[in-house]
Design an enzyme around this catalytic site. Structure first.
Site, mmCIF file in Angstrom:
data_model
loop_
_atom_site.group_PDB
_atom_site.id
_atom_site.type_symbol
_atom_site.label_atom_id
_atom_site.label_comp_id
_atom_site.label_asym_id
_atom_site.label_seq_id
_atom_site.Cartn_x
_atom_site.Cartn_y
_atom_site.Cartn_z
ATOM 1 N N HIS A 192 36.228 50.949 85.029
ATOM 2 C CA HIS A 192 37.255 50.965 83.773
ATOM 3 C C HIS A 192 38.252 52.171 83.739
ATOM 4 C CE1 HIS A 192 36.870 51.648 79.000
ATOM 5 N NE2 HIS A 192 38.081 51.427 79.259
ATOM 6 N N MET B 110 38.058 58.648 83.918
ATOM 7 C CA MET B 110 38.810 59.412 82.835
ATOM 8 C C MET B 110 39.602 60.555 83.364
ATOM 9 S SD MET B 110 35.830 59.673 80.065
ATOM 10 C CE MET B 110 34.822 58.072 79.478
ATOM 11 N N MET C 126 40.325 54.772 82.462
ATOM 12 C CA MET C 126 41.164 55.269 81.049
ATOM 13 C C MET C 126 42.039 56.324 81.731
ATOM 14 S SD MET C 126 37.468 55.211 78.948
ATOM 15 C CE MET C 126 36.708 54.794 80.650
ATOM 16 N N HIS D 149 29.531 49.504 85.370
ATOM 17 C CA HIS D 149 30.475 49.745 84.672
ATOM 18 C C HIS D 149 30.740 51.093 84.974
ATOM 19 C CE1 HIS D 149 33.290 49.436 81.537
ATOM 20 N NE2 HIS D 149 33.004 50.562 81.224
ATOM 21 N N ASP E 289 32.735 47.321 74.919
ATOM 22 C CA ASP E 289 32.189 48.835 75.305
ATOM 23 C C ASP E 289 32.254 49.674 74.286
ATOM 24 O OD1 ASP E 289 31.724 51.004 77.075
ATOM 25 O OD2 ASP E 289 33.649 50.825 78.081
ATOM 26 N N SER F 183 26.663 51.512 81.674
ATOM 27 C CA SER F 183 27.703 52.383 82.189
ATOM 28 C C SER F 183 27.085 53.791 82.792
ATOM 29 C CB SER F 183 28.718 52.879 80.911
ATOM 30 O OG SER F 183 29.113 53.949 81.042
ATOM 31 N N ASP G 233 33.332 54.279 84.655
ATOM 32 C CA ASP G 233 34.317 54.850 83.823
ATOM 33 C C ASP G 233 35.181 56.076 84.437
ATOM 34 O OD1 ASP G 233 34.151 53.311 81.195
ATOM 35 O OD2 ASP G 233 31.951 54.423 81.135
ATOM 36 N N MET H 223 37.400 47.607 73.319
ATOM 37 C CA MET H 223 36.541 48.940 72.930
ATOM 38 C C MET H 223 36.080 48.902 71.587
ATOM 39 S SD MET H 223 36.650 50.369 75.780
ATOM 40 C CE MET H 223 35.760 51.959 75.313
HETATM 41 C C1 DX5 Z 1 33.473 55.128 76.586
HETATM 42 C C2 DX5 Z 1 33.220 54.514 77.686
HETATM 43 C C3 DX5 Z 1 32.126 53.791 77.793
HETATM 44 C C4 DX5 Z 1 30.566 54.486 77.586
HETATM 45 C C5 DX5 Z 1 29.869 53.847 76.673
HETATM 46 O O1 DX5 Z 1 34.865 55.667 76.555
HETATM 47 O O2 DX5 Z 1 34.294 53.709 78.427
HETATM 48 O O3 DX5 Z 1 31.950 52.964 78.851
HETATM 49 O O4 DX5 Z 1 30.180 54.942 78.648
HETATM 50 O O5 DX5 Z 1 28.734 54.497 76.240
HETATM 51 P P1 DX5 Z 1 27.941 54.038 75.184
HETATM 52 O O6 DX5 Z 1 27.191 53.029 75.540
HETATM 53 O O7 DX5 Z 1 26.733 55.183 75.055
HETATM 54 O O8 DX5 Z 1 28.685 53.981 73.885
HETATM 55 ZN ZN ZN Z 2 33.923 52.019 79.648
#
Ligand code: DX5
Ligand code: ZN
Length: 220
Positions: free
Chosen positions: A63, A34, A65, A30, A175, A7, A32, A137
């Protein structure tokens, strides 16, 4: 082989291209996204990863969010998402979920659906024939570096059993809070794709770590 999805949320953004290249032996990248509404944090948008798209040989595992995945899905597809995952909780009706799955597929992109830790996995039943990936998750989405929530393991087992017994095609991804110990637990439960941010990016020998994770085996 288990697939590994570093990620980039945990990467050093001052040097993003090198950071991404340092994990090129992985399977997925990956990404993310947000929006500060669906989760209490803002990360990066389509313009950031668009620039990375032709620079690395990794599947872009995006991903979302975000509160309104329908509105932005096409932007993320155009920017190079190979797999576009949205949250079950972001949409109000099952009809909307079906429509979004179809829309993403019609734009030649794989579809993932994700659930937060407090969402029951059974809510996904009616979508399991259609999606390419299910993302469980194992932390509350929003931030990297949190601790793994073990209830994710039962959800992974449920999805694995259903996949085997009912001959479904989706991949099972987890994740949040993935490290040496939790990755083994998830693989034992049946996970196929491990997302890891902090664990991989805090390690100097990322290649070795990725290889170790790829070589974990599901033993039933
Ligand atoms: C959290 C993200 C993850 C995050 C995971 O909301 O969706 O992908 O980057 O990070 P670690 O591996 O540090 O928990
Ligand atoms: Zn993620």
């Amino acid at each position: 082989m288990i697939k590994v999805a570093p990620s980039i949320l945990a990467a050093n953004f001052n040097n993003l291209l090198d950071e991404v290249k340092s994990v090129e032996s992985a399977d997925y990248l990956h990404i993310d996204v947000m929006d500060g509404h669906f989760v209490p944090n803002i990360s990066l948008g389509a313009c950031v990863y668009k620039g990375l798209k032709n620079q690395v040989d990794l599947v872009f595992d995006v991903h979302l969010m975000i509160k309104d995945p329908k509105k932005y899905a096409l932007d993320f597809i155009k920017a190079g998402a190979d797999i576009l995952t949205f949250h079950y909780e972001a949409l109000d009706t099952k009809q909307e979920i079906h429509e979004l799955i179809d829309f993403i597929h019609n734009n030649n992109t794989k579809v993932g659906i994700s659930i937060k830790p407090n969402t029951k996995v059974e809510v996904l039943d009616e979508f399991l024939d259609k999606v390419d990936l299910v993302l469980v998750m194992s932390v509350e989405p929003g931030f990297g570096g949190q601790s793994f929530i073990p209830t994710a393991l039962d959800k992974i087992s449920y999805l694995k059993n259903k996949k085997i017994n009912e001959n479904k095609k989706y991949e099972i991804e987890v994740d949040g809070g993935i490290n040496k110990e939790t990755s083994k637990l998830c693989v034992d439960a049946g996970v196929e794709v491990l997302v890891a941010g902090t664990y991989i990016y805090n390690n100097k020998d990322r290649k070795l770590l990725i290889e170790e994770m790829q070589n974990l085996w599901f033993i039933n």
